[in-house]
Every structure is written in C-alpha cells, then in structure tokens.
Design a protein around this motif. Structure first.
Motif, short mmCIF file in Angstrom:
data_model
loop_
_atom_site.label_atom_id
_atom_site.label_comp_id
_atom_site.label_asym_id
_atom_site.label_seq_id
_atom_site.Cartn_x
_atom_site.Cartn_y
_atom_site.Cartn_z
N GLU A 1 0.91 -1.24 -0.21
CA GLU A 1 -0.06 0.10 -0.13
C GLU A 1 0.90 1.29 0.06
OE1 GLU A 1 -3.70 -1.83 2.71
OE2 GLU A 1 -2.50 -0.16 3.45
N VAL A 2 1.95 1.09 0.86
CA VAL A 2 2.78 2.59 0.76
C VAL A 2 3.41 2.81 -0.36
CG1 VAL A 2 2.99 2.10 3.20
CG2 VAL A 2 4.67 1.30 1.82
N ARG A 3 3.69 2.08 -1.21
CA ARG A 3 4.08 2.13 -2.60
C ARG A 3 3.30 3.13 -3.38
NH1 ARG A 3 5.01 -3.71 -3.36
NH2 ARG A 3 6.68 -4.12 -2.00
N GLU A 4 2.05 3.15 -3.13
CA GLU A 4 1.20 4.05 -3.61
C GLU A 4 0.94 5.09 -3.03
OE1 GLU A 4 -2.35 1.80 -4.48
OE2 GLU A 4 -1.29 0.23 -5.60
N GLU A 5 1.20 5.38 -1.64
CA GLU A 5 1.12 6.31 -1.08
C GLU A 5 2.36 7.35 -0.76
OE1 GLU A 5 -0.58 5.91 3.07
OE2 GLU A 5 -1.46 3.90 2.41
N CYS A 6 3.43 6.79 -1.15
CA CYS A 6 4.75 7.70 -1.36
C CYS A 6 5.64 7.24 -2.43
CB CYS A 6 5.54 7.33 0.01
SG CYS A 6 7.01 8.36 0.22
N TYR A 7 5.92 8.06 -3.31
CA TYR A 7 6.63 7.78 -4.54
C TYR A 7 7.22 9.06 -5.30
CZ TYR A 7 2.08 9.31 -6.70
OH TYR A 7 1.00 9.70 -7.09
N VAL A 8 8.05 8.83 -5.90
CA VAL A 8 8.80 9.79 -6.72
C VAL A 8 8.18 10.02 -7.92
CG1 VAL A 8 11.02 10.79 -7.76
CG2 VAL A 8 11.01 9.44 -5.62
N ASP A 9 7.76 11.30 -8.27
CA ASP A 9 6.96 11.52 -9.61
C ASP A 9 7.62 12.73 -10.04
OD1 ASP A 9 5.48 11.67 -11.79
OD2 ASP A 9 3.58 12.50 -10.76
N GLY A 10 8.79 12.42 -11.08
CA GLY A 10 9.47 13.63 -11.62
C GLY A 10 10.42 14.36 -10.72
N ASP A 11 10.15 15.62 -10.32
CA ASP A 11 11.00 16.26 -9.51
C ASP A 11 10.16 16.32 -8.17
OD1 ASP A 11 9.36 18.24 -10.16
OD2 ASP A 11 10.57 19.81 -10.41
N VAL A 12 9.23 15.85 -7.82
CA VAL A 12 8.66 15.84 -6.44
C VAL A 12 8.54 14.62 -5.78
CG1 VAL A 12 7.50 17.74 -6.95
CG2 VAL A 12 6.22 15.64 -7.35
N LEU A 13 8.49 14.44 -4.56
CA LEU A 13 7.95 13.10 -3.75
C LEU A 13 6.60 13.45 -3.16
CD1 LEU A 13 8.79 10.54 -2.29
CD2 LEU A 13 9.56 11.69 -0.27
N VAL A 14 5.86 12.50 -3.58
CA VAL A 14 4.48 12.27 -3.27
C VAL A 14 4.20 11.56 -2.32
CG1 VAL A 14 2.08 11.86 -4.37
CG2 VAL A 14 3.94 12.80 -5.72
N VAL A 15 3.49 12.27 -1.29
CA VAL A 15 3.22 11.67 0.11
C VAL A 15 1.86 11.57 0.26
CG1 VAL A 15 3.83 11.35 2.28
CG2 VAL A 15 5.55 12.44 0.84
N HIS A 16 1.23 10.41 0.86
CA HIS A 16 -0.04 10.27 1.50
C HIS A 16 -1.08 10.71 0.21
CE1 HIS A 16 -3.15 9.55 4.31
NE2 HIS A 16 -3.72 10.67 4.32
N ASP A 17 -1.12 9.86 -0.94
CA ASP A 17 -2.11 10.10 -1.78
C ASP A 17 -2.22 11.39 -2.36
OD1 ASP A 17 -2.57 7.42 -1.66
OD2 ASP A 17 -4.11 7.40 -0.07
N GLU A 18 -0.94 12.07 -2.48
CA GLU A 18 -1.01 13.53 -3.14
C GLU A 18 -1.45 14.63 -2.22
OE1 GLU A 18 -2.45 13.81 -6.91
OE2 GLU A 18 -1.76 12.04 -7.69
N TYR A 19 -1.36 14.23 -0.90
CA TYR A 19 -1.68 15.27 0.39
C TYR A 19 -0.66 16.23 0.20
CZ TYR A 19 -3.34 17.20 4.53
OH TYR A 19 -4.04 18.03 5.38
N TYR A 20 0.63 15.88 0.21
CA TYR A 20 1.84 16.45 0.12
C TYR A 20 2.81 16.09 -1.19
CZ TYR A 20 1.64 17.69 5.22
OH TYR A 20 1.34 18.24 6.35
N THR A 21 3.11 17.06 -1.91
CA THR A 21 4.01 17.02 -3.03
C THR A 21 5.08 17.95 -2.59
OG1 THR A 21 2.99 18.64 -4.33
CG2 THR A 21 2.33 16.65 -4.67
N ILE A 22 6.27 17.27 -2.43
CA ILE A 22 7.42 17.86 -1.94
C ILE A 22 8.68 18.06 -2.87
CG2 ILE A 22 9.18 17.96 -0.08
CD1 ILE A 22 7.09 16.00 1.82
N ARG A 23 9.10 19.13 -3.19
CA ARG A 23 10.20 19.08 -4.19
C ARG A 23 11.35 18.41 -3.73
NH1 ARG A 23 8.77 25.07 -4.13
NH2 ARG A 23 10.67 24.84 -2.66
N LEU A 24 12.02 17.62 -4.57
CA LEU A 24 13.26 16.68 -4.36
C LEU A 24 14.18 17.54 -3.73
CD1 LEU A 24 13.36 13.90 -7.13
CD2 LEU A 24 12.41 13.95 -4.48
N SER A 25 14.35 19.14 -4.37
CA SER A 25 15.25 19.98 -3.68
C SER A 25 15.29 20.17 -2.35
CB SER A 25 15.46 21.24 -4.57
OG SER A 25 14.09 21.99 -4.72
#
Length: 94
Positions: free
Chosen positions: A26-50
């Motif tokens: 399940e967590v593989r779908e809840e937290c993953y890298v998408d381009g230059d952001v890290l998506v956490v908790h089903d897109e609740y947070y999108t954090i720039r990798l920088s």
C-alpha cells in the motif's frame, strides 16, 4: 496455543506478517517519486526533491510528518528511503 498471552500463535504470527506485507504494498502507492517531487499520502503532500536534498532537510520533514495521524512506521520508512534514494543520500543504520 501458548499459556503465555504475550506469545502469538503461529496463525497470529502469520496473519501479522501478511498484514505487514500488504501494508508495504500500500505504501508504494502512498509515497513515490514523480518527476522532481516526492508524493506523500495520496498527493496530500508533494515535496520538491530539492527540499529533500540533505539529511537535515529530510529530518525536518520527518519531524513534521510524524505528527500526522495517518503516518505510520512503514510509511515513514518509505518516505525516508524515497527521499534519500532520489537525492543519492546514503542512510546508514546501526
């Protein structure tokens, strides 16, 4: 079954392991890298990798995320691994 209530039966241990493995999927779908952001908790947070490119920055986010009611140890571990891996940061454990 054991007379000791703190000792899980084989069936209980198997069920707990299966639950943990399912949660890891399940967590593989809840937290993953998408381009230059890290998506956490089903897109609740999108954090720039920088914003995660040093151990100190990752720690700052960990400090923030552990206060969330939806954060658990498995998701937190996934967050750390994704953030560190995406930024080539080696995590050393004991």
């Amino acid at each position: 079954m054991s007379d000791n209530p703190s000792v899980a039966s084989e069936e209980e241990a198997t069920e707990a392991l299966e639950d943990r493995l399912e949660r890891k999927k399940e967590v593989r779908e809840e937290c993953y890298v998408d381009g230059d952001v890290l998506v956490v908790h089903d897109e609740y947070y999108t954090i720039r990798l920088s914003d995660l490119d040093t151990p100190e920055k990752i720690l700052g986010w960990i400090h923030h995320l552990v206060e969330k009611t939806w954060m658990d140890k498995i998701l937190l571990r996934r967050f750390i691994n994704c953030a560190a891996g995406a930024n080539d940061i080696e995590i050393e454990g004991p």
